[in-house]
Design an enzyme around this catalytic site. Sequence first.
Site, PDB file in Angstrom:
ATOM      1  N   GLY A 221       0.812  -1.206   0.000  1.00 11.77           N
ATOM      2  CA  GLY A 221       0.000   0.000   0.000  1.00 11.77           C
ATOM      3  C   GLY A 221       0.840   1.247   0.000  1.00 11.77           C
ATOM      4  O   GLY A 221       2.055   1.214  -0.247  1.00 11.77           O
ATOM      5  N   LYS A 241       3.163  -4.836   9.205  1.00 11.14           N
ATOM      6  CA  LYS A 241       3.283  -3.780   8.195  1.00 11.14           C
ATOM      7  C   LYS A 241       4.614  -3.059   8.377  1.00 11.14           C
ATOM      8  O   LYS A 241       4.933  -2.582   9.467  1.00 11.14           O
ATOM      9  CB  LYS A 241       2.129  -2.792   8.328  1.00 11.14           C
ATOM     10  CG  LYS A 241       2.132  -1.689   7.287  1.00 11.14           C
ATOM     11  CD  LYS A 241       1.021  -0.677   7.544  1.00 11.14           C
ATOM     12  CE  LYS A 241      -0.337  -1.287   7.336  1.00 11.14           C
ATOM     13  NZ  LYS A 241      -1.415  -0.270   7.412  1.00 11.14           N
ATOM     14  N   ASP A 339     -10.341   7.880   4.816  1.00 12.67           N
ATOM     15  CA  ASP A 339      -9.833   7.087   3.689  1.00 12.67           C
ATOM     16  C   ASP A 339     -10.603   5.770   3.595  1.00 12.67           C
ATOM     17  O   ASP A 339     -10.018   4.708   3.359  1.00 12.67           O
ATOM     18  CB  ASP A 339      -8.334   6.830   3.846  1.00 12.67           C
ATOM     19  CG  ASP A 339      -7.681   6.429   2.521  1.00 12.67           C
ATOM     20  OD1 ASP A 339      -8.247   6.752   1.450  1.00 12.67           O
ATOM     21  OD2 ASP A 339      -6.614   5.791   2.542  1.00 12.67           O
ATOM     22  N   ASP A 380      -6.122   0.469   8.195  1.00  9.13           N
ATOM     23  CA  ASP A 380      -5.305   1.533   7.611  1.00  9.13           C
ATOM     24  C   ASP A 380      -5.759   2.907   8.090  1.00  9.13           C
ATOM     25  O   ASP A 380      -6.488   3.628   7.406  1.00  9.13           O
ATOM     26  CB  ASP A 380      -5.339   1.473   6.089  1.00  9.13           C
ATOM     27  CG  ASP A 380      -4.217   2.309   5.464  1.00  9.13           C
ATOM     28  OD1 ASP A 380      -3.570   3.085   6.190  1.00  9.13           O
ATOM     29  OD2 ASP A 380      -3.995   2.183   4.247  1.00  9.13           O
TER      30      ASP A 380
END
EC number: 2.7.10.2
Length: 567
Positions: A221, A241, A339, A380
């Site tokens: 991402g 991540k 988002d 996220d």
Amino acid sequence: MDDKDIDKELRQKLNFSYCEETEIEGQKKVEESREASSQTPEKGEVQDSEAKGTPPWTPLSNVHELDTSSEKDKESPDQILRTPVSHPLKCPETPAQPDSRSKLLPSDSPSTPKTMLSRLVISPTGKLPSRGPKHLKLTPAPLKDEMTSLALVNINPFTPESYKKLFLQSGGKRKIRGDLEEAGPEEGKGGLPAKRCVLRETNMASRYEKEFLEVEKIGVGEFGTVYKCIKRLDGCVYAIKRSMKTFTELSNENSALHEVYAHAVLGHHPHVVRYYSSWAEDDHMIIQNEYCNGGSLQAAISENTKSGNHFEEPKLKDILLQISLGLNYIHNSSMVHLDIKPSNIFICHKMQSESSGVIEEVENEADWFLSANVMYKIGDLGHATSINKPKVEEGDSRFLANEILQEDYRHLPKADIFALGLTIAVAAGAESLPTNGAAWHHIRKGNFPDVPQELSESFSSLLKNMIQPDAEQRPSAAALARNTVLRPSLGKTEELQQQLNLEKFKTATLERELREAQQAQSPQGYTHHGDTGVSGTHTGSRSTKRLVGGKSARSSSFTSGEREPLH
């Protein structure tokens, strides 16, 4: 002048604190001091006599500070004058001290004479100095040291102000970091960076390699790469991540910690991807999150597109409802996501082994999702910001509300509702959304994208209401979570509850009328009993009592005006 006066003068000029030099040397000195205090008087006198024969040895850095006579300098050996200049102890808990103060600190090198250290620690009586409050007052901690120590602690921008003051106050004297930054440049000279984050890497070997077994790469991402890993200690699967950019490549170190801050404040919710830990390693930020075995909603949509399928209306309602619950939790925490899109919604399938086949009883209607076989979670949080003090960073333009583009932040939570409405449109089979141009503005005027299926009128109306131009008129996440279109059972429950309340009201009314009728039709022939028997009648009384033995009262009934005998 005898040795005791010299020692006293040296202590006054040096103004040494009685605390340990370093952790290692301090432990050694305490042990030696304890041995000295436990010695017999004879041994103590011998030790004192030996100490008197040896003049106090002073490091070079302190000799220049003292205006001692040349005779005392001659008594110190040359090797003592070559003692390296001491430096303040450098550790994560101790900020750098000003140079002027470092000159007054004793040397912590191995060649520092033990007699000097013993004289500084041990009193002439051979006893350790007190470690109580009186001793601590000899070395008061200046306010500057207290302020610089705050530089080693990050202040989470999403933490409510009341909590910041609560855990950063110490007797009402300590200031929060934000107050220190506004105090002025003179306070910043003590080592407190203006607005710089604390990103301290782990001292161990690679924590990632030591604690986790990497299985596969599961996503890439904007922030970085996500790996599926198994933690060696507990054997559970996690999503790790790793940031794509290093700290040195970032214009603002706060951006590296932004998602960590948001996750830490939010805590745990069934419809938000769970956060476990984070650390800095190899100049990169690493975040340990919950692993969702169903992948992302975007991946599921892509699979549907390849096979020519799409999510049906019942599934669309389920997705909308669960994500609304997650957004409601985020918004209640005074935050917005900004988002929301299919790639930031993740799917968790309940394992078959977890289903016992027994119907679970849900005590709270808000916990109904615990028995769901498929869970949808928001992930996220890299663009999340505070509702009260927004620092907006625009997300994906395909799902961006027009008011955010116009920098109108009065109704930030409604921007998440707009993006969620378009997310459901894509899941329903709508073509790729435009990134700009006339088609982009056409949607922002309240026109819902075309979908290749017929949706019910109520559901279609709800989706159109979510993307209408007036942000204030869009439904909130809380309203969506209790909408009867998404939760028909909730509407049925409310209807039954209303009927139950109506029946309760009718029952209460009938009971009141019955009591009034009974009082109006009460018999007039009741008699009143005293201690000596029947003394007369008592009009309006519904029962009488007879005293037996002058103490106990028993109920009695009458037939044709005669008293019933006792048994």
